[in-house]
Design a protein around this motif. Structure first.
Motif, PDB file in Angstrom:
ATOM      1  N   ASN A 102       0.841  -1.200   0.000  1.00 30.59           N
ATOM      2  CA  ASN A 102       0.000   0.000   0.000  1.00 30.59           C
ATOM      3  C   ASN A 102       0.870   1.242   0.000  1.00 30.59           C
ATOM      4  OD1 ASN A 102      -2.558  -1.127   0.076  1.00 30.59           O
ATOM      5  ND2 ASN A 102      -2.524  -1.350   2.310  1.00 30.59           N
ATOM      6  N   LEU A 103       0.404   2.296  -0.654  1.00 34.93           N
ATOM      7  CA  LEU A 103       1.112   3.569  -0.548  1.00 34.93           C
ATOM      8  C   LEU A 103       0.714   4.269   0.739  1.00 34.93           C
ATOM      9  CD1 LEU A 103       1.040   5.110  -4.139  1.00 34.93           C
ATOM     10  CD2 LEU A 103       2.619   3.442  -3.133  1.00 34.93           C
ATOM     11  N   LYS A 104       1.664   5.026   1.283  1.00 33.08           N
ATOM     12  CA  LYS A 104       1.350   5.855   2.445  1.00 33.08           C
ATOM     13  C   LYS A 104       0.531   7.056   1.965  1.00 33.08           C
ATOM     14  CE  LYS A 104       5.945   5.615   3.699  1.00 33.08           C
ATOM     15  NZ  LYS A 104       7.108   6.178   4.304  1.00 33.08           N
ATOM     16  N   THR A 105      -0.141   7.702   2.886  1.00 36.71           N
ATOM     17  CA  THR A 105      -0.890   8.918   2.545  1.00 36.71           C
ATOM     18  C   THR A 105       0.027   9.908   1.825  1.00 36.71           C
ATOM     19  OG1 THR A 105      -2.269   8.602   4.481  1.00 36.71           O
ATOM     20  CG2 THR A 105      -2.218  10.820   3.540  1.00 36.71           C
ATOM     21  N   PRO A 131      -7.716   1.460  -5.058  1.00 36.79           N
ATOM     22  CA  PRO A 131      -7.730   2.449  -3.967  1.00 36.79           C
ATOM     23  C   PRO A 131      -8.474   1.976  -2.721  1.00 36.79           C
ATOM     24  CG  PRO A 131      -8.771   3.337  -5.972  1.00 36.79           C
ATOM     25  CD  PRO A 131      -8.186   2.012  -6.334  1.00 36.79           C
ATOM     26  N   LEU A 132      -9.579   1.267  -2.909  1.00 36.85           N
ATOM     27  CA  LEU A 132     -10.361   0.900  -1.720  1.00 36.85           C
ATOM     28  C   LEU A 132      -9.746  -0.268  -0.949  1.00 36.85           C
ATOM     29  CD1 LEU A 132     -14.058   1.489  -2.831  1.00 36.85           C
ATOM     30  CD2 LEU A 132     -12.403   3.083  -1.848  1.00 36.85           C
ATOM     31  N   ALA A 133      -8.720  -0.897  -1.525  1.00 32.72           N
ATOM     32  CA  ALA A 133      -7.973  -1.916  -0.763  1.00 32.72           C
ATOM     33  C   ALA A 133      -6.913  -1.248   0.121  1.00 32.72           C
ATOM     34  CB  ALA A 133      -7.322  -2.915  -1.707  1.00 32.72           C
ATOM     35  N   ASN A 134      -6.710   0.030  -0.064  1.00 33.21           N
ATOM     36  CA  ASN A 134      -5.795   0.816   0.788  1.00 33.21           C
ATOM     37  C   ASN A 134      -6.634   1.925   1.427  1.00 33.21           C
ATOM     38  OD1 ASN A 134      -3.614   2.133   1.949  1.00 33.21           O
ATOM     39  ND2 ASN A 134      -2.801   2.924   0.016  1.00 33.21           N
ATOM     40  N   TYR A 135      -7.715   1.495   2.059  1.00 34.66           N
ATOM     41  CA  TYR A 135      -8.784   2.427   2.414  1.00 34.66           C
ATOM     42  C   TYR A 135      -8.322   3.590   3.298  1.00 34.66           C
ATOM     43  CZ  TYR A 135     -13.269   4.315   3.541  1.00 34.66           C
ATOM     44  OH  TYR A 135     -14.323   5.180   3.662  1.00 34.66           O
ATOM     45  N   GLU A 136      -7.662   3.262   4.418  1.00 33.46           N
ATOM     46  CA  GLU A 136      -7.342   4.313   5.394  1.00 33.46           C
ATOM     47  C   GLU A 136      -6.480   5.406   4.769  1.00 33.46           C
ATOM     48  OE1 GLU A 136      -8.778   4.426   8.179  1.00 33.46           O
ATOM     49  OE2 GLU A 136      -9.559   2.375   8.262  1.00 33.46           O
TER      50      GLU A 136
END
Ligand code: SAH
Ligand code: SF4
Length: 359
Positions: A135-138, A169-174
């Protein structure tokens, strides 16, 4: 070995404004400092704490003991004949991601990545074939926007964002939600929620959450009107089949006059028959839907091909007759592998290419 800066300090670009406020308080500083810092980070696009000139020297020193400001620099920018530009970014752990800048009438749209790779395994998608890295960070999501914005000429405007690059994107929701909060915040990047679109392969629980958490446009990658074809193309359909997905779309909260965009990839001989167009029209009957038809973008080794143009037009005509706003989207940037579903390459080839150029 020295511990990395990431292990010892907090990245100021990883925080939404409320998070920054709590952090500032926990560091023993006054709450209003958070707003000042946030504006510098996102409106001022500063790269060092020293540039935050309305904070005293002592405060800046204290902040730099505790925190740092991350940024992304493009390793490579490729330009397509149609004006599309593909940006390659190397992340601090050696993974690669790409963002695609698309010129439109009077403005630009940026296609953002949300993950390095993707775990969803859609059969037609090169990103999916490369597998999932992380996942990418914010900060890595929002820094794509700043890095690209810095390359624009005076008067050029980046107004639209689509989460249609690498990853689901929704798999890296937060982290995606946090990045949306920063991108939409008045004091942050200030994008209009009408001009930001999250695209999903159909992760139903996260779609429900997104609708409650924030207002943005939703695009759903549908690609087939029946479960058999969709499960063949997209494994996620076995977890959230069409009846569940369409029900989630039906109750997705939409502001007045807004619609969900349904992306429908057209693949020769797989999902492009007139009866499939009619089935699609029926499936979306009571959903506020507009439809984007995307002829499949081939890549070396792909098992599919796009339908002939007349078949694409015939498919569109059926949907239009059924009163759907239906656009044919010819992906841009195909000559530089920047088109939908073609983002991947550098995860596989990029490392070698960059090594060979000595970067
Ligand atoms: N994971 C998200 C967003 C990234 S993919 C999603 O699937 O929606 C962005 C869009 O490109 C999706 O609609 C996807 O189905 C489409 N796509 C993937 N491979 C493609 C290809 N080879 N040709 C055309 N579109 C493709
Ligand atoms: Fe992932 Fe979207 Fe590609 Fe499917 S189409 S593999 S969800 S990036």
């Amino acid at each position: 070995m020295m511990p990395s800066i990431e292990a010892t300090k907090i990245d100021l670009r990883d925080m939404t404004l409320p998070e920054l406020e709590s952090w500032v308080l926990s560091a023993g500083l006054e709450c209003f400092r958070a707003g000042q810092i946030f504006r510098w980070l996102w409106r001022g696009d500063v790269t060092s704490l020293d540039q935050m000139t309305n904070l005293g020297k002592e405060l800046r020193e204290k902040l730099s003991e505790l925190s740092y400001i991350s940024h992304l620099h493009p390793k490579e920018i490729e330009r397509s004949q149609d004006g599309t530009q593909k940006f390659l970014f190397a992340l601090s752990d050696g993974n690669y991601i790409e963002s695609v800048l698309i010129p439109e009438k009077g403005h630009y749209t940026l296609c953002l990545s949300s993950q390095a790779g993707c775990a969803m395994g859609c059969r037609f998608c090169l990103t999916g074939k490369g597998g999932f890295k992380r996942n990418l960070k914010t900060s890595e999501i929002v820094n794509q926007v700043l890095a690209v914005q810095r390359t624009l000429l005076p008067g050029e405007k980046l107004t639209n964002l689509v989460f249609m690059g690498m990853g689901e994107p929704l798999a890296n929701y937060e982290n995606v939600l946090k990045s949306l909060r920063i991108l939409l915040a008045e004091e942050g990047c200030g994008f209009s929620s009408r001009r930001v679109t999250v695209s999903t392969c159909g992760l139903v629980p996260q779609m429900d959450r997104l609708g409650k958490d924030i207002t943005v446009n939703l695009a759903v990658s549908l690609h087939a009107p029946d479960n058999e074809t969709r499960s063949f193309l997209m494994p996620i359909n076995r977890t959230y089949p069409l009846e569940v997905l369409i029900e989630a779309c039906r109750h997705f909260p939409l502001p007045q006059r807004r619609m969900i965009t349904f992306e429908y990839l057209l693949i020769d001989g797989v999902n492009d028959a007139p009866e499939q167009a009619r089935a699609l029209a029926k499936l979306l009957r009571d959903v506020r839907a507009k439809i984007n038809l995307i002829p499949f973008n081939a890549y070396p080794g792909s098992e599919f091909k796009p339908p002939p143009p007349e078949r694409v037009l015939a498919f569109q005509q059926i949907l239009i007759k059924n009163h759907y706003t239906t656009m044919i989207r010819q992906s841009k940037g195909a000559d530089i592998s920047a088109a939908c579903g073609q983002l991947h390459a550098h995860a596989v080839y990029g490392a070698e290419r960059l090594r060979s150029t000595g970067q």
